[in-house]
Design an enzyme around this catalytic site. Structure first.
Site, PDB file in Angstrom:
ATOM      1  N   ALA A  18       1.000  -1.269  -0.074  1.00  0.00           N
ATOM      2  CA  ALA A  18       0.169   0.254  -0.027  1.00  0.00           C
ATOM      3  C   ALA A  18       0.947   1.320  -0.074  1.00  0.00           C
ATOM      4  O   ALA A  18       2.091   1.097   0.552  1.00  0.00           O
ATOM      5  CB  ALA A  18      -0.865  -0.104   1.350  1.00  0.00           C
ATOM      6  N   GLY A  56       0.806  -5.013   0.637  1.00  0.00           N
ATOM      7  CA  GLY A  56      -0.547  -5.079  -0.131  1.00  0.00           C
ATOM      8  C   GLY A  56      -0.255  -5.809  -1.348  1.00  0.00           C
ATOM      9  O   GLY A  56      -1.215  -6.365  -2.001  1.00  0.00           O
ATOM     10  N   GLU A 116      -0.465  -9.551  -0.564  1.00  0.00           N
ATOM     11  CA  GLU A 116      -1.899  -9.736  -0.239  1.00  0.00           C
ATOM     12  C   GLU A 116      -2.626  -9.808  -1.583  1.00  0.00           C
ATOM     13  O   GLU A 116      -3.723 -10.567  -1.839  1.00  0.00           O
ATOM     14  CB  GLU A 116      -2.529  -8.536   0.561  1.00  0.00           C
ATOM     15  CG  GLU A 116      -1.826  -8.537   1.952  1.00  0.00           C
ATOM     16  CD  GLU A 116      -2.221  -7.370   2.974  1.00  0.00           C
ATOM     17  OE1 GLU A 116      -1.886  -6.286   2.621  1.00  0.00           O
ATOM     18  OE2 GLU A 116      -2.947  -7.735   3.930  1.00  0.00           O
ATOM     19  N   GLU A 170       4.880  -5.195   7.236  1.00  0.00           N
ATOM     20  CA  GLU A 170       4.158  -4.045   7.834  1.00  0.00           C
ATOM     21  C   GLU A 170       4.456  -3.769   9.343  1.00  0.00           C
ATOM     22  O   GLU A 170       4.448  -2.562   9.785  1.00  0.00           O
ATOM     23  CB  GLU A 170       2.615  -4.426   7.932  1.00  0.00           C
ATOM     24  CG  GLU A 170       1.814  -4.183   6.612  1.00  0.00           C
ATOM     25  CD  GLU A 170       2.076  -5.411   5.853  1.00  0.00           C
ATOM     26  OE1 GLU A 170       2.623  -6.491   6.113  1.00  0.00           O
ATOM     27  OE2 GLU A 170       1.223  -5.416   4.713  1.00  0.00           O
TER      28      GLU A 170
HETATM   29  N1  COA Z   1       4.455   3.159  -0.446  1.00  0.00           N
HETATM   30  C1  COA Z   1       4.839   4.494  -1.001  1.00  0.00           C
HETATM   31  N2  COA Z   1       6.139   4.652  -1.835  1.00  0.00           N
HETATM   32  C2  COA Z   1       6.949   3.408  -2.141  1.00  0.00           C
HETATM   33  C3  COA Z   1       6.681   2.176  -1.594  1.00  0.00           C
HETATM   34  C4  COA Z   1       5.369   2.292  -0.846  1.00  0.00           C
HETATM   35  N3  COA Z   1       4.987   0.848  -0.340  1.00  0.00           N
HETATM   36  N4  COA Z   1       7.404   1.198  -1.845  1.00  0.00           N
HETATM   37  C5  COA Z   1       8.343   1.977  -2.765  1.00  0.00           C
HETATM   38  N5  COA Z   1       7.949   3.247  -2.809  1.00  0.00           N
HETATM   39  C6  COA Z   1       8.746   4.382  -3.213  1.00  0.00           C
HETATM   40  C7  COA Z   1       9.981   4.859  -2.803  1.00  0.00           C
HETATM   41  O1  COA Z   1       9.461   5.755  -1.730  1.00  0.00           O
HETATM   42  C8  COA Z   1      10.683   5.264  -3.587  1.00  0.00           C
HETATM   43  O2  COA Z   1      10.233   6.590  -4.035  1.00  0.00           O
HETATM   44  P1  COA Z   1      11.307   7.853  -4.407  1.00  0.00           P
HETATM   45  O3  COA Z   1      11.790   7.488  -5.653  1.00  0.00           O
HETATM   46  O4  COA Z   1      10.033   9.102  -4.475  1.00  0.00           O
HETATM   47  O5  COA Z   1      11.998   8.156  -3.092  1.00  0.00           O
HETATM   48  C9  COA Z   1      10.593   4.480  -4.940  1.00  0.00           C
HETATM   49  O6  COA Z   1       9.143   3.851  -4.535  1.00  0.00           O
HETATM   50  C10 COA Z   1      11.503   3.582  -5.289  1.00  0.00           C
HETATM   51  O7  COA Z   1      11.950   2.695  -3.858  1.00  0.00           O
HETATM   52  P2  COA Z   1      13.043   2.354  -3.253  1.00  0.00           P
HETATM   53  O8  COA Z   1      12.754   2.309  -1.710  1.00  0.00           O
HETATM   54  O9  COA Z   1      13.787   3.845  -3.632  1.00  0.00           O
HETATM   55  O10 COA Z   1      13.758   1.283  -3.899  1.00  0.00           O
HETATM   56  P3  COA Z   1      14.816   0.356  -3.306  1.00  0.00           P
HETATM   57  O11 COA Z   1      15.029  -0.818  -4.340  1.00  0.00           O
HETATM   58  O12 COA Z   1      15.666   0.801  -2.517  1.00  0.00           O
HETATM   59  O13 COA Z   1      13.752  -0.555  -2.147  1.00  0.00           O
HETATM   60  C11 COA Z   1      11.764  -1.781  -1.621  1.00  0.00           C
HETATM   61  C12 COA Z   1      12.610  -1.399  -2.823  1.00  0.00           C
HETATM   62  C13 COA Z   1      10.761  -2.693  -2.082  1.00  0.00           C
HETATM   63  C14 COA Z   1      12.697  -2.889  -0.677  1.00  0.00           C
HETATM   64  C15 COA Z   1      11.445  -0.799  -0.779  1.00  0.00           C
HETATM   65  O14 COA Z   1      10.819   0.263  -1.645  1.00  0.00           O
HETATM   66  C16 COA Z   1      10.426  -0.877   0.458  1.00  0.00           C
HETATM   67  O15 COA Z   1      10.790  -1.445   1.439  1.00  0.00           O
HETATM   68  N6  COA Z   1       9.118  -0.540   0.040  1.00  0.00           N
HETATM   69  C17 COA Z   1       8.079  -0.566   1.202  1.00  0.00           C
HETATM   70  C18 COA Z   1       7.685  -1.981   1.328  1.00  0.00           C
HETATM   71  C19 COA Z   1       6.446  -1.993   2.440  1.00  0.00           C
HETATM   72  O16 COA Z   1       6.692  -1.683   3.530  1.00  0.00           O
HETATM   73  N7  COA Z   1       5.257  -2.474   2.055  1.00  0.00           N
HETATM   74  C20 COA Z   1       4.431  -2.536   2.791  1.00  0.00           C
HETATM   75  C21 COA Z   1       3.504  -1.363   2.935  1.00  0.00           C
HETATM   76  S1  COA Z   1       2.094  -1.374   3.935  1.00  0.00           S
END
Ligand code: COA
Length: 264
Positions: free
Chosen positions: A67, A112, A115, A135
């Site tokens: 999400a 999400g 999910e 989460e």
């Molecule tokens: N919500 C909002 N933005 C998100 C996102 C999310 N769930 N997942 C990734 N993004 C955004 C990042 O903020 C980043 O935005 P920016 O370029 O404007 O800073 C962009 O997507 C790229 O992600 P980034 O984190 O830079 O890539 P990465 O390769 O370093 O890491 C992940 C990839 C997937 C490990 C990392 O993005 C992450 O941990 N995401 C969240 C996962 C999460 O907690 N999901 C559950 C949400 S309830």
């Protein structure tokens, strides 16, 4: 055909392909995106020419990275619960769809995203896919059915481990755990989904619908857990921890949790 802001929608040889299309945010699900998935699903189910659906993400890095965390800021427990309820009901409609739905998991399937993949009838992943429910890193729990469906697919023990550690697993582990049906290369991902769907489409659609309804009804008595998840998800938004966890993610730093509720 309706135009969507965050989705691509196409139909080829009776298969509807819905692509979540926010690649610069790793296809993270905003509320609008979730709503659009519901609308696209309805359009495909109402269209007699569509015999099956494939859900995938845009690009080669992510299916859906969860999400959209930026939308969590400032939500009250009631608003959090309402948001989860909207997501749960649309994901439930995917699971209850009497046309087969396959998730083509082309990268990160987190929160999400995991999910959403689990709400589909089958999951095919590319070898760069990663699955997880992170989460708790945010001071939250899954809210779109993750605590329920993960247990169903991989069992209580491993589900609790993934839910409490926030560990990600790769596609090979997901295959071994029974979370996904097939593992392939990124190039072969959509062709593999189409191959499976083509096979299903040679069968009686009425019989396929009967299989889906019958298998789903195996779990019908266990639906109370989805309500517990909604309550527990909502409660998280009354804590210091969720504020700290979501702010830390957006500020690209590690969170430090106090375990305290918000003061009113
Ligand atoms: N919500 C909002 N933005 C998100 C996102 C999310 N769930 N997942 C990734 N993004 C955004 C990042 O903020 C980043 O935005 P920016 O370029 O404007 O800073 C962009 O997507 C790229 O992600 P980034 O984190 O830079 O890539 P990465 O390769 O370093 O890491 C992940 C990839 C997937 C490990 C990392 O993005 C992450 O941990 N995401 C969240 C996962 C999460 O907690 N999901 C559950 C949400 S309830």
């Amino acid at each position: 055909m309706k135009k969507f802001e965050n989705l691509l929608y196409s139909i080829h040889n009776n298969i509807c392909i819905i692509t979540i299309n926010r690649p610069d945010k790793l296809n993270a699900l905003t509320r609008l995106t979730v709503q659009e998935i519901g609308e696209a699903l309805k359009e495909a189910l109402d269209d007699a020419s569509v015999k099956g659906l494939i859900l995938t993400g845009s690009g080669t890095k992510a299916f859906v990275a969860g999400a959209d965390i930026s939308e969590f800021l400032g939500l009250s427990p009631e608003e959090g619960k309402k948001m989860a309820h909207a997501g749960q009901s649309i994901f439930d409609r995917i699971e209850q769809s009497t046309k087969p739905v396959i998730a083509a998991v082309n990268g990160f399937a987190l929160g999400g995203g995991c999910e959403l993949a689990m709400a589909c009838h089958l999951r095919v992943a590319s070898d760069n896919a990663r699955f997880g429910q992170p989460e708790v890193n945010l001071g939250l729990i899954p809210g779109y059915g993750g605590t329920q469906r993960l247990v169903r697919y991989i069992g209580k023990s491993k589900a609790l481990e993934l839910l409490m550690t926030a560990d990600m697993i790769n596609a090979q582990e997901a295959l071994e755990l029974g979370l996904i049906n097939h593992l392939t290369t990124i190039e072969n991902l959509i062709p593999k989904c189409i191959e499976i769907m083509d096979k299903i489409m040679t069968k009686s659609p009425l019989a396929i619908a009967g299989v889906i309804r019958s298998v789903n009804s195996y779990y019908a008595s266990g639906t109370i857990g989805f309500d517990t998840e909604l309550d527990e998800f909502g409660k998280c938004f009354g804590t210091e921890d969720y504020k700290e966890g979501t702010s830390a993610f957006l500020q690209k730093r590690k969170p430090s949790f106090s375990g305290k509720k918000l003061k009113h």
